[in-house]
Design a protein around this motif. Structure first.
Motif, PDB file in Angstrom:
ATOM      1  N   UNK A 235       0.558  -1.235  -0.151  1.00 29.80           N
ATOM      2  CA  UNK A 235       0.079  -0.013  -0.055  1.00 29.80           C
ATOM      3  C   UNK A 235       0.802   1.109   0.060  1.00 29.80           C
ATOM      4  N   UNK A 236       2.217   1.250   0.002  1.00 28.26           N
ATOM      5  CA  UNK A 236       3.080   2.190   0.142  1.00 28.26           C
ATOM      6  C   UNK A 236       4.498   1.955  -0.507  1.00 28.26           C
ATOM      7  N   UNK A 237       4.749   2.322  -1.689  1.00 29.50           N
ATOM      8  CA  UNK A 237       5.753   1.956  -2.467  1.00 29.50           C
ATOM      9  C   UNK A 237       7.052   2.193  -1.973  1.00 29.50           C
ATOM     10  N   UNK A 238       7.128   3.278  -1.008  1.00 31.19           N
ATOM     11  CA  UNK A 238       8.331   3.948  -0.370  1.00 31.19           C
ATOM     12  C   UNK A 238       9.146   2.683   0.678  1.00 31.19           C
ATOM     13  N   UNK A 239       8.234   1.663   0.712  1.00 29.55           N
ATOM     14  CA  UNK A 239       8.857   0.562   1.387  1.00 29.55           C
ATOM     15  C   UNK A 239       9.551  -0.439   0.732  1.00 29.55           C
ATOM     16  N   UNK A 240       9.208  -0.285  -0.683  1.00 31.56           N
ATOM     17  CA  UNK A 240      10.074  -1.190  -1.747  1.00 31.56           C
ATOM     18  C   UNK A 240       8.859  -1.851  -2.573  1.00 31.56           C
ATOM     19  N   UNK A 241       9.171  -2.440  -3.711  1.00 25.72           N
ATOM     20  CA  UNK A 241       8.182  -2.974  -4.647  1.00 25.72           C
ATOM     21  C   UNK A 241       7.518  -4.514  -4.145  1.00 25.72           C
ATOM     22  N   UNK A 246       6.051 -10.016  -0.207  1.00 23.03           N
ATOM     23  CA  UNK A 246       4.887  -9.575   0.315  1.00 23.03           C
ATOM     24  C   UNK A 246       4.163 -10.820   0.839  1.00 23.03           C
ATOM     25  N   UNK A 247       4.275 -12.022   0.056  1.00 27.40           N
ATOM     26  CA  UNK A 247       3.413 -13.312   0.521  1.00 27.40           C
ATOM     27  C   UNK A 247       4.035 -13.623   2.119  1.00 27.40           C
ATOM     28  N   UNK A 248       5.461 -13.393   1.807  1.00 26.74           N
ATOM     29  CA  UNK A 248       6.148 -14.098   3.293  1.00 26.74           C
ATOM     30  C   UNK A 248       5.717 -13.187   4.331  1.00 26.74           C
ATOM     31  N   UNK A 249       5.419 -11.795   4.211  1.00 27.99           N
ATOM     32  CA  UNK A 249       4.774 -10.966   5.479  1.00 27.99           C
ATOM     33  C   UNK A 249       3.471 -11.479   5.657  1.00 27.99           C
ATOM     34  N   UNK A 250       2.488 -11.651   4.811  1.00 26.89           N
ATOM     35  CA  UNK A 250       1.199 -12.225   5.139  1.00 26.89           C
ATOM     36  C   UNK A 250       1.188 -13.328   5.758  1.00 26.89           C
ATOM     37  N   UNK A 251       2.260 -14.449   5.496  1.00 24.10           N
ATOM     38  CA  UNK A 251       2.277 -15.626   6.232  1.00 24.10           C
ATOM     39  C   UNK A 251       2.893 -15.490   7.632  1.00 24.10           C
ATOM     40  N   UNK A 321      11.176  -5.610   2.657  1.00 21.94           N
ATOM     41  CA  UNK A 321      11.134  -6.792   2.256  1.00 21.94           C
ATOM     42  C   UNK A 321      12.425  -7.482   2.070  1.00 21.94           C
ATOM     43  N   UNK A 322      13.467  -6.819   1.830  1.00 23.63           N
ATOM     44  CA  UNK A 322      14.928  -7.563   1.825  1.00 23.63           C
ATOM     45  C   UNK A 322      15.323  -8.325   3.154  1.00 23.63           C
ATOM     46  N   UNK A 323      14.732  -7.883   4.196  1.00 23.09           N
ATOM     47  CA  UNK A 323      15.030  -8.320   5.632  1.00 23.09           C
ATOM     48  C   UNK A 323      14.326  -9.705   5.704  1.00 23.09           C
ATOM     49  N   UNK A 324      13.206  -9.844   5.029  1.00 24.94           N
ATOM     50  CA  UNK A 324      12.376 -11.235   5.196  1.00 24.94           C
ATOM     51  C   UNK A 324      12.942 -12.237   4.509  1.00 24.94           C
ATOM     52  N   UNK A 325      13.018 -13.565   5.026  1.00 28.72           N
ATOM     53  CA  UNK A 325      13.520 -14.700   4.548  1.00 28.72           C
ATOM     54  C   UNK A 325      12.640 -15.231   3.353  1.00 28.72           C
ATOM     55  N   UNK A 326      13.328 -15.542   2.387  1.00 24.45           N
ATOM     56  CA  UNK A 326      12.391 -16.445   1.217  1.00 24.45           C
ATOM     57  C   UNK A 326      11.599 -17.719   1.904  1.00 24.45           C
ATOM     58  N   UNK A 327      10.637 -18.203   1.370  1.00 22.21           N
ATOM     59  CA  UNK A 327       9.900 -19.322   1.988  1.00 22.21           C
ATOM     60  C   UNK A 327      10.630 -20.733   2.112  1.00 22.21           C
ATOM     61  N   UNK A 328      11.833 -20.975   1.258  1.00 23.39           N
ATOM     62  CA  UNK A 328      12.703 -22.139   1.366  1.00 23.39           C
ATOM     63  C   UNK A 328      13.419 -21.876   2.894  1.00 23.39           C
TER      64      UNK A 328
END
Length: 377
Positions: A235-241, A246-251, A321-328
């Motif tokens: 909802x705010x692109x200043x945080x990144x693309x 984004x799915x990782x966050x929701x998870x 987003x860069x600080x979140x791990x990928x799902x694997x």
């Protein structure tokens, strides 16, 4: 008088014929659109049903399972005796783009943690999706104790852990296991279905985005998702693309709700510190109180399991987003020892004093796209 009657009759007949011509033109256009859609996506499509068939297998829409802004879900039986769930889409829901999107996304998948699409109906003004039937319904009925007093809410921790792992595997498959990357963009408890054995299956791909695996950022107009689960960049692109992160966050938000048995976002307008569960749980960890874990677990092993799940979830909801791990990596952390999961930074977005998420005109259970003003439960 006779002349007037004859003129009136021919006028009505002419109008009726004109309506039939318009209808058949629309039907032909719809059929052509479906054919173009199938060819453009190069899909092995599920069976296409006529609306009369949908009406028959649902016994004239007799057994209603649930309802939302997107449509009504009915229990049905196929000719071979299999029970299925039929989601009949509201006629008012756009021009069919979300419907086509869902069929396109889910037709690309084959995974034990993704709900199977068995068929669809797409006629002039009738649309329906036919899924495998999930006897235990959606996850929200098991974690929101106050809203579903008759639900079985006492998951043991091993079951909760297996559900968390299953959802993570489903997302990892969408992000890395398909021929194209699929971003779900609306992960929440209502979109996680449970089979007889409580195996979780990701459903509802109406807001999904298909992209190439090489695409780290996708182009999306407006915001997609559900308040309380939407990543900051949605909802705010200043945080990144917007990306698979984004799915990782929701998870992460979903898993925190599973642990706490409550919604992460209160739409009641309260500004108390208890309003944000992630903020509260981080403070509990930070202060070393262990109140959450000690009151919910019966052994040291369970205590470590819940702590590990919580730490992983807090990594998933990092603001950047860069600080979140990928799902694997999420799966790797969940399956590894507690000692292998480092302590995450505080996700600053969820401090009650600074949150930008106070949007009282949209319910926390509503999915929406701001560019199309599409609302659904």
């Amino acid at each position: 008088m006779l002349l007037i009657i004859l003129v009136s009759y021919h006028l009505k007949r002419g109008i009726g014929t004109q309506h039939k011509i318009i209808f058949w033109k629309r039907k032909k256009l719809v059929d052509n659109n479906v054919e173009i859609f199938m060819q453009s996506y190069n899909l092995s499509m599920p069976r296409r049903y006529r609306y009369t068939e949908v009406k028959r297998i649902t016994n004239s829409f007799r057994d209603k399972l649930g309802q939302g802004g997107y449509g009504v879900v009915y229990k049905a039986s196929l000719i071979d005796g299999r029970q299925v769930a039929v989601k009949v889409i509201n006629e008012s829901k756009g021009n069919g783009e979300e419907f086509i999107n869902e069929v396109a996304s889910i037709s690309r998948t084959s995974h034990m943690n993704i709900v199977s699409l068995l068929g669809f109906c797409y006629e002039v003004d009738k649309r329906a999706l036919i899924y495998e039937f999930m006897p235990n319904g959606s996850l929200d009925k098991f974690i929101y104790k106050s809203e579903f007093p008759n639900a079985i809410c006492d998951f043991d921790w091993n079951t909760l852990f297996q559900i968390a792992i299953g959802i993570a595997r489903g997302l990892e498959y969408l992000h890395q296991g398909c021929s194209s990357r699929i971003l779900h963009l609306d992960i929440k408890p209502q979109n996680i279905l449970l089979d007889d054995d409580f195996c979780p299956k990701i459903s509802d791909f109406g807001l999904a985005k298909i992209c190439q695996k090489k695409d780290s950022i996708v182009s999306i107009l407006g915001a997609r998702g559900t308040i309380g689960y939407m990543a900051p960049e949605a909802f705010n692109r200043s945080f990144g693309g917007v990306s698979y992160k984004s799915d990782v966050y929701s998870y992460g938000m979903l898993i925190l709700e599973m642990i706490g048995g409550r919604k992460n976002y209160d739409t009641g307008g309260s500004c108390t510190p208890e309003m944000y569960f992630p903020d509260w749980i981080y403070k509990d960890l930070e202060q070393g109180n262990n109140n959450l874990f000690n009151c919910m677990t019966s052994s040291e092993e369970e205590n470590d399991m819940v702590r590990k799940i919580t730490l992983v979830s807090l990594w998933c909801i990092q603001t950047k987003p860069l600080d979140r791990p990928p799902m694997n990596k999420v799966i790797e952390m969940l399956q590894g020892p507690l000692s292998s999961v480092s302590y995450p930074p505080k996700p600053v977005l969820f401090s009650p004093e600074r949150t930008p998420l106070q949007m009282p005109h949209i319910s926390s259970s509503d999915s929406y796209e701001t560019n199309s003003i599409t609302l659904s439960n």
